[in-house]
Design a protein around this motif. Structure first.
Motif, PDB file in Angstrom:
ATOM      1  N   VAL A   1      52.197  27.653 113.047  1.00  0.00           N
ATOM      2  CA  VAL A   1      51.405  28.784 113.524  1.00  0.00           C
ATOM      3  C   VAL A   1      50.632  28.309 114.752  1.00  0.00           C
ATOM      4  O   VAL A   1      49.816  27.381 114.660  1.00  0.00           O
ATOM      5  N   LEU A   2      50.895  28.896 115.907  1.00  0.00           N
ATOM      6  CA  LEU A   2      50.206  28.521 117.135  1.00  0.00           C
ATOM      7  C   LEU A   2      49.016  29.442 117.347  1.00  0.00           C
ATOM      8  O   LEU A   2      49.142  30.668 117.275  1.00  0.00           O
ATOM      9  N   VAL A   3      47.859  28.842 117.609  1.00  0.00           N
ATOM     10  CA  VAL A   3      46.617  29.594 117.796  1.00  0.00           C
ATOM     11  C   VAL A   3      46.098  29.289 119.193  1.00  0.00           C
ATOM     12  O   VAL A   3      45.696  28.163 119.494  1.00  0.00           O
ATOM     13  N   ASP A   4      46.113  30.285 120.077  1.00  0.00           N
ATOM     14  CA  ASP A   4      45.695  30.102 121.473  1.00  0.00           C
ATOM     15  C   ASP A   4      44.188  30.282 121.571  1.00  0.00           C
ATOM     16  O   ASP A   4      43.666  31.384 121.364  1.00  0.00           O
ATOM     17  N   LEU A   5      43.466  29.190 121.881  1.00  0.00           N
ATOM     18  CA  LEU A   5      42.010  29.218 121.941  1.00  0.00           C
ATOM     19  C   LEU A   5      41.526  28.413 123.144  1.00  0.00           C
ATOM     20  O   LEU A   5      42.179  27.445 123.553  1.00  0.00           O
ATOM     21  N   PRO A   6      40.361  28.763 123.705  1.00  0.00           N
ATOM     22  CA  PRO A   6      39.751  27.908 124.734  1.00  0.00           C
ATOM     23  C   PRO A   6      39.468  26.520 124.157  1.00  0.00           C
ATOM     24  O   PRO A   6      39.320  26.368 122.938  1.00  0.00           O
ATOM     25  N   PRO A   7      39.355  25.491 125.013  1.00  0.00           N
ATOM     26  CA  PRO A   7      39.207  24.113 124.511  1.00  0.00           C
ATOM     27  C   PRO A   7      38.074  23.935 123.509  1.00  0.00           C
ATOM     28  O   PRO A   7      38.267  23.357 122.435  1.00  0.00           O
ATOM     29  N   ALA A   8      36.869  24.406 123.813  1.00  0.00           N
ATOM     30  CA  ALA A   8      35.733  24.213 122.898  1.00  0.00           C
ATOM     31  C   ALA A   8      35.961  24.943 121.582  1.00  0.00           C
ATOM     32  O   ALA A   8      35.611  24.430 120.507  1.00  0.00           O
ATOM     33  N   ASP A   9      36.562  26.119 121.648  1.00  0.00           N
ATOM     34  CA  ASP A   9      36.819  26.881 120.422  1.00  0.00           C
ATOM     35  C   ASP A   9      37.872  26.202 119.560  1.00  0.00           C
ATOM     36  O   ASP A   9      37.841  26.307 118.332  1.00  0.00           O
ATOM     37  N   ARG A  10      38.809  25.493 120.193  1.00  0.00           N
ATOM     38  CA  ARG A  10      39.809  24.750 119.415  1.00  0.00           C
ATOM     39  C   ARG A  10      39.129  23.689 118.546  1.00  0.00           C
ATOM     40  O   ARG A  10      39.450  23.534 117.361  1.00  0.00           O
ATOM     41  N   LEU A  11      38.185  22.971 119.114  1.00  0.00           N
ATOM     42  CA  LEU A  11      37.504  21.918 118.357  1.00  0.00           C
ATOM     43  C   LEU A  11      36.651  22.510 117.243  1.00  0.00           C
ATOM     44  O   LEU A  11      36.598  21.972 116.136  1.00  0.00           O
ATOM     45  N   THR A  12      35.982  23.618 117.535  1.00  0.00           N
ATOM     46  CA  THR A  12      35.180  24.273 116.500  1.00  0.00           C
ATOM     47  C   THR A  12      36.061  24.751 115.356  1.00  0.00           C
ATOM     48  O   THR A  12      35.740  24.563 114.177  1.00  0.00           O
ATOM     49  N   ALA A  13      37.182  25.364 115.689  1.00  0.00           N
ATOM     50  CA  ALA A  13      38.095  25.865 114.655  1.00  0.00           C
ATOM     51  C   ALA A  13      38.632  24.710 113.804  1.00  0.00           C
ATOM     52  O   ALA A  13      38.808  24.846 112.590  1.00  0.00           O
ATOM     53  N   LEU A  14      38.866  23.564 114.426  1.00  0.00           N
ATOM     54  CA  LEU A  14      39.353  22.404 113.682  1.00  0.00           C
ATOM     55  C   LEU A  14      38.286  21.908 112.709  1.00  0.00           C
ATOM     56  O   LEU A  14      38.574  21.620 111.546  1.00  0.00           O
ATOM     57  N   ARG A  15      37.044  21.827 113.171  1.00  0.00           N
ATOM     58  CA  ARG A  15      35.963  21.378 112.286  1.00  0.00           C
ATOM     59  C   ARG A  15      35.796  22.312 111.101  1.00  0.00           C
ATOM     60  O   ARG A  15      35.453  21.892 110.002  1.00  0.00           O
ATOM     61  N   GLN A  16      36.007  23.592 111.326  1.00  0.00           N
ATOM     62  CA  GLN A  16      35.796  24.582 110.273  1.00  0.00           C
ATOM     63  C   GLN A  16      37.021  24.796 109.393  1.00  0.00           C
ATOM     64  O   GLN A  16      37.013  25.643 108.503  1.00  0.00           O
TER      65      GLN A  16
ATOM     66  N   ILE B   1      44.595  12.898 134.093  1.00  0.00           N
ATOM     67  CA  ILE B   1      43.762  13.316 132.979  1.00  0.00           C
ATOM     68  C   ILE B   1      44.472  12.935 131.687  1.00  0.00           C
ATOM     69  O   ILE B   1      45.712  12.959 131.622  1.00  0.00           O
ATOM     70  N   THR B   2      43.692  12.574 130.693  1.00  0.00           N
ATOM     71  CA  THR B   2      44.252  12.177 129.404  1.00  0.00           C
ATOM     72  C   THR B   2      44.312  13.381 128.472  1.00  0.00           C
ATOM     73  O   THR B   2      43.341  14.122 128.325  1.00  0.00           O
ATOM     74  N   GLY B   3      45.466  13.567 127.850  1.00  0.00           N
ATOM     75  CA  GLY B   3      45.632  14.586 126.826  1.00  0.00           C
ATOM     76  C   GLY B   3      45.573  13.940 125.458  1.00  0.00           C
ATOM     77  O   GLY B   3      46.027  12.809 125.277  1.00  0.00           O
ATOM     78  N   SER B   4      44.995  14.651 124.500  1.00  0.00           N
ATOM     79  CA  SER B   4      44.788  14.078 123.173  1.00  0.00           C
ATOM     80  C   SER B   4      45.203  15.039 122.077  1.00  0.00           C
ATOM     81  O   SER B   4      45.155  16.261 122.241  1.00  0.00           O
ATOM     82  N   VAL B   5      45.621  14.450 120.963  1.00  0.00           N
ATOM     83  CA  VAL B   5      45.799  15.179 119.718  1.00  0.00           C
ATOM     84  C   VAL B   5      44.504  15.008 118.934  1.00  0.00           C
ATOM     85  O   VAL B   5      44.033  13.880 118.748  1.00  0.00           O
ATOM     86  N   VAL B   6      43.921  16.114 118.495  1.00  0.00           N
ATOM     87  CA  VAL B   6      42.669  16.053 117.743  1.00  0.00           C
ATOM     88  C   VAL B   6      42.954  16.511 116.318  1.00  0.00           C
ATOM     89  O   VAL B   6      43.554  17.566 116.104  1.00  0.00           O
ATOM     90  N   VAL B   7      42.528  15.698 115.350  1.00  0.00           N
ATOM     91  CA  VAL B   7      42.825  15.962 113.935  1.00  0.00           C
ATOM     92  C   VAL B   7      41.535  15.868 113.137  1.00  0.00           C
ATOM     93  O   VAL B   7      40.545  15.292 113.595  1.00  0.00           O
ATOM     94  N   PRO B   8      41.517  16.413 111.914  1.00  0.00           N
ATOM     95  CA  PRO B   8      40.338  16.251 111.056  1.00  0.00           C
ATOM     96  C   PRO B   8      40.074  14.785 110.791  1.00  0.00           C
ATOM     97  O   PRO B   8      41.006  13.988 110.652  1.00  0.00           O
ATOM     98  N   ASP B   9      38.819  14.408 110.721  1.00  0.00           N
ATOM     99  CA  ASP B   9      38.491  13.008 110.515  1.00  0.00           C
ATOM    100  C   ASP B   9      39.011  12.486 109.180  1.00  0.00           C
ATOM    101  O   ASP B   9      39.278  11.294 109.036  1.00  0.00           O
ATOM    102  N   ALA B  10      39.168  13.391 108.199  1.00  0.00           N
ATOM    103  CA  ALA B  10      39.617  12.962 106.869  1.00  0.00           C
ATOM    104  C   ALA B  10      41.123  12.754 106.790  1.00  0.00           C
ATOM    105  O   ALA B  10      41.619  12.266 105.774  1.00  0.00           O
ATOM    106  N   LEU B  11      41.866  13.111 107.843  1.00  0.00           N
ATOM    107  CA  LEU B  11      43.320  12.949 107.778  1.00  0.00           C
ATOM    108  C   LEU B  11      43.669  11.469 107.635  1.00  0.00           C
ATOM    109  O   LEU B  11      43.147  10.631 108.382  1.00  0.00           O
ATOM    110  N   PRO B  12      44.549  11.118 106.691  1.00  0.00           N
ATOM    111  CA  PRO B  12      44.920   9.706 106.524  1.00  0.00           C
ATOM    112  C   PRO B  12      45.439   9.097 107.827  1.00  0.00           C
ATOM    113  O   PRO B  12      46.082   9.771 108.638  1.00  0.00           O
ATOM    114  N   HIS B  13      45.174   7.803 107.997  1.00  0.00           N
ATOM    115  CA  HIS B  13      45.513   7.126 109.248  1.00  0.00           C
ATOM    116  C   HIS B  13      47.002   7.225 109.570  1.00  0.00           C
ATOM    117  O   HIS B  13      47.384   7.451 110.716  1.00  0.00           O
TER     118      HIS B  13
END
Length: 275
Positions: free
Chosen positions: A118-133, A251-263
């Motif tokens: 499921v692809l969710v198109d969000l502005p950069p800051a909103d992507r991080l907020t949605a991930l935290r939530q 510019i560096t691109g990153s994959v951002v994941v929940p902190d609890a995701l196993p290494h």
């Protein structure tokens, strides 16, 4: 009792150091200390013996640690059950990463075929907020070094280009410096990209989509912006020109994941979407 407090407690217990735990969680150390202190008040027990030289678990801390790990694992199982039998991966994304998304999804499916995307198109800051939530499962971002409560995994690097109207005086140049464009009107699409290129933003105006920004630049011989290579590759307009920046800027691109995701899962995800 918040899962966040349990997660911070477990991280401190793993590191036996509040500073290292804060670095691992990508948040400020006082926030970790506050959450652990709040958990101690709620439980009515000291979980750590603290001294200037070292941090140790108390007897109560050892007992709580096992239960906290169980609680976090149970929360992960609940999230997995909510996704359904086949599972679903909700990816926070935006324009300019279509080819990377396709490669990454194919790579992940080669390891675990049965999941829905499921692809969710969000502005950069909103992507991080949605991930935290917990509203999405991972996000692709550019120009983010760290963010509280999530894990930022650098995965790829892109060259930056100035994008100008075909009628712009610099349109025929092989390279161009940002300073040479300063007299024109810069259009904001992604603030992180502009900052990486050393562009001081103009008075705030709402950022436009890539498509809208390209149309505006094509219609105004003084307008310009900066875009990363993946977005430049998707430009179809003949009314603009993309010119490499001089000096070369990336510019560096990153994959951002929940902190609890196993290494191991986090590493596989970064590899899938990286270069």
């Amino acid at each position: 009792m918040e899962l966040r407090a349990l997660r911070y407690f477990v991280t401190v217990a793993d590191e036996l150091h509040f500073g290292r735990a804060a670095e691992r969680l990508h948040i400020a150390q006082p926030a970790v200390s506050r959450q652990v202190a709040r958990l101690e008040r709620e439980l009515g027990e000291r979980l750590f013996d603290r001294s200037p030289r070292r941090v140790r678990l108390t007897a109560a801390g050892h007992r709580v640690l096992a239960a906290a790990r169980d609680a976090l694992a149970a929360a992960d199982r609940v999230r997995g059950a909510a996704a359904g039998p086949a599972g679903a991966m909700r990816i926070g994304t935006a324009a300019g990463v279509a080819a990377r998304l396709e490669r990454g999804i194919d790579a992940l499916r080669a390891q675990s075929p049965a999941f829905e995307v499921v692809l969710v198109d969000l502005p950069p800051a909103d992507r991080l907020t949605a991930l935290r939530q917990g509203e999405i499962d991972l996000a692709l971002v550019r120009g983010v070094a760290a963010s509280p409560g999530v894990r930022v995994l650098p995965a790829w690097t892109e060259a930056l280009f100035a994008v100008v109207s075909a009628r712009h005086p610099a349109a025929g140049r092989e390279v161009v410096g940002v300073a040479e464009l300063a007299d024109g009107e810069v259009r904001v699409h992604d603030s992180a990209v502009l900052r990486e290129a050393g562009v001081r933003e103009p008075p705030r105006r709402p950022p436009g989509t890539v498509q809208d920004t390209i149309v505006e630049i094509g219609s105004d011989p003084r307008a310009w912006t900066v875009l990363p290579a993946d977005q430049v590759a998707e430009i179809r307009s003949t009314r603009v020109r993309a010119i490499p920046l001089a000096p070369r800027t990336t510019i560096t691109g990153s994959v951002v994941v929940p902190d609890a995701l196993p290494h191991t899962c986090a590493s596989a995800t970064r590899a899938a979407f990286g270069d």
